[in-house]
Design a protein around this motif. Structure first.
Motif, PDB file in Angstrom:
ATOM      1  N   HIS A  20       0.830  -1.135  -0.012  1.00 38.60           N
ATOM      2  CA  HIS A  20      -0.037   0.056  -0.136  1.00 38.60           C
ATOM      3  C   HIS A  20       0.800   1.231  -0.063  1.00 38.60           C
ATOM      4  O   HIS A  20       1.622   1.389   0.889  1.00 38.60           O
ATOM      5  N   CYS A  26      -2.781   4.033  -2.891  1.00 32.65           N
ATOM      6  CA  CYS A  26      -3.554   2.818  -3.305  1.00 32.65           C
ATOM      7  C   CYS A  26      -2.595   1.598  -3.350  1.00 32.65           C
ATOM      8  O   CYS A  26      -1.596   1.933  -3.119  1.00 32.65           O
ATOM      9  N   ASN A 115      -3.920  10.941  -6.122  1.00 36.28           N
ATOM     10  CA  ASN A 115      -3.303   9.541  -6.278  1.00 36.28           C
ATOM     11  C   ASN A 115      -2.206   9.571  -7.277  1.00 36.28           C
ATOM     12  O   ASN A 115      -1.023   8.835  -7.465  1.00 36.28           O
TER      13      ASN A 115
END
Lengths: 279, 279
Positions: A20, A26, A115
């Motif tokens: 992770h 993510c 992200n």
């Protein structure tokens, strides 16, 4: 870190791992090839950054790097090209943006900035994990290379970290993404309309702005369909000439943009890096 | 013959082609790597037969054969492993039967006998096409090798054609499919219940029944999960010893059944074949 798979290959171990990642918020997958190393010895680390649409797996399957990396005693690390998974914004119909197209930058624009932080992932988070999980990795001896979008990643990261990387090379890199048709859309969405912000992630612009690297190796297929409107290696050639950076750029007659091209010249690149990483 | 793709690789051309095959009554795809050959010169032909679940593509992507095949001047031909397409009977849930699992035999049982005729395809129809379409292929100098089910194919075909093939080798071959758990179901469906008919397509049985080949090379991963209940190379070892066939069988410590294993020992096999094909 989770081990997804390991297999013996050419005397070393080809592993696939995941963890992770905080930077990209993510789960990230990556591949590491560890050559046979004598107990207690360390091996230099060579980062391979992949191109648009790829994961860690394309070069692992088709790159043909293990035989010589094992012989030369080099660790080869192959990260993914973007964040992935549920909750990661994507444009499913585009291969030039979103998943598979992280462009090794830190996005500043919502919703992508949560992200799409591949620059921080590849330069900070994954190296820290590697150093912790692979004691045989000699983080004092690192090189970096890549293909296409990953060539762009290798060049820009090396130019910004000349003290960390002893060697840098690229196969058919995107040398000037700010002006290449296939990256303008992605740069706009990740970084916004202000093109000054793009210069941080553009090899030609970085050189124009004073960044330097001791020497660069680039191979480019002369039959590459993306040559004229996406890659344009002559722009890097001019920037390097103006800046006094020695560049070995070779146009390869008849070769395209695929792993058939990359695998053909993989040995040359591995030897280039090993020479500079062995000392 | 249709050309699906060609790409320059390691100085040669990796092509993918298809044609309508009469023997299998469907369109068949195959890969051919042609090394750089001087105008008017011919190159020996090395057949690579792939394993269960594979197409022509797996070894093309992961086999790492092009660098040395180019250097040695050997053509490498990679057929598919079964008939495919609409109208070809299949069992979608089985990876050991039907599409991807042709076992290089001519099925005698309905409904499979209409398409599953890979023995005739690989030994007659595709060689004829190759000779016609690739004038640089020297059909007087042929070798054959393969992996797993394809190792079975290579061994059985070489044993039945010692005059055609000058060399034969295999990676982790199924040496005795009549008794291996993963092939009994397929042999029953393709060939019927009479096990005498199976002996035609079983390397150990063929040797027991008097077939001979000058010498064989086999590599086998010692960490291969299929070793004990599917591959059992010691059965080939015993058959060869009894028959006086020189067999070089090497157990490779730590290696599994994958292309990581195959690619590691690909160079050894290419050199084995080239030595016997060059003369």
């Amino acid at each position: 870190m989770k081990t997804i798979s390991t297999a013996k290959a050419h005397g070393g171990i080809q592993g696939v791992y995941s963890h992770h990642a905080t930077s990209t918020a993510c789960e990230m997958t990556f591949a590491v090839f560890t050559p046979p190393v004598a107990e207690g010895r360390k091996a230099p680390v060579l980062w391979y950054l992949s191109g648009l649409t790829c994961t860690h797996q394309n070069v692992m399957d088709k790159g043909e790097y293990r035989r010589l990396a094992a012989e030369l005693g080099v660790i080869v690390v192959c990260p993914d090209t973007s964040p992935r998974g549920e909750g990661v914004p994507d444009e499913k119909d585009s291969w030039q943006f979103g998943c598979g197209a992280g462009f090794y930058l830190d996005a500043t624009q919502a919703p992508f900035s949560a992200n799409y932080r591949m620059y921080t992932y590849v330069t900070d988070e994954l190296p820290a994990l590697l150093a912790e999980e692979f004691p045989q990795a000699d983080m004092e001896r690192q090189g970096i290379f890549g293909h296409s979008m990953g060539g762009h990643g290798a060049l820009t990261i090396a130019l910004k970290h000349p003290d960390r990387f002893r060697s840098c090379s690229a196969f058919a890199p995107i040398v000037h993404p700010s002006t290449a048709h296939w990256s303008i859309d992605a740069f706009t969405k990740y970084l916004g309309e202000d093109r000054n912000a793009w210069r941080e992630y553009d090899a030609v612009s970085l050189i124009e702005d004073g960044k330097r690297f001791p020497e660069l190796l680039v191979d480019q297929g002369a039959a590459d369909g993306f040559l004229d409107d996406g890659l344009q290696p002559w722009l890097l050639e001019k920037a390097c000439a103006d800046a006094g950076i020695p560049l070995t750029l070779t146009m390869r007659d008849g070769y395209d943009h695929s792993y058939f091209f990359i695998s053909t010249f993989m040995d040359d690149h591995l030897r280039w890096h090993a020479e500079r990483l062995k000392a």
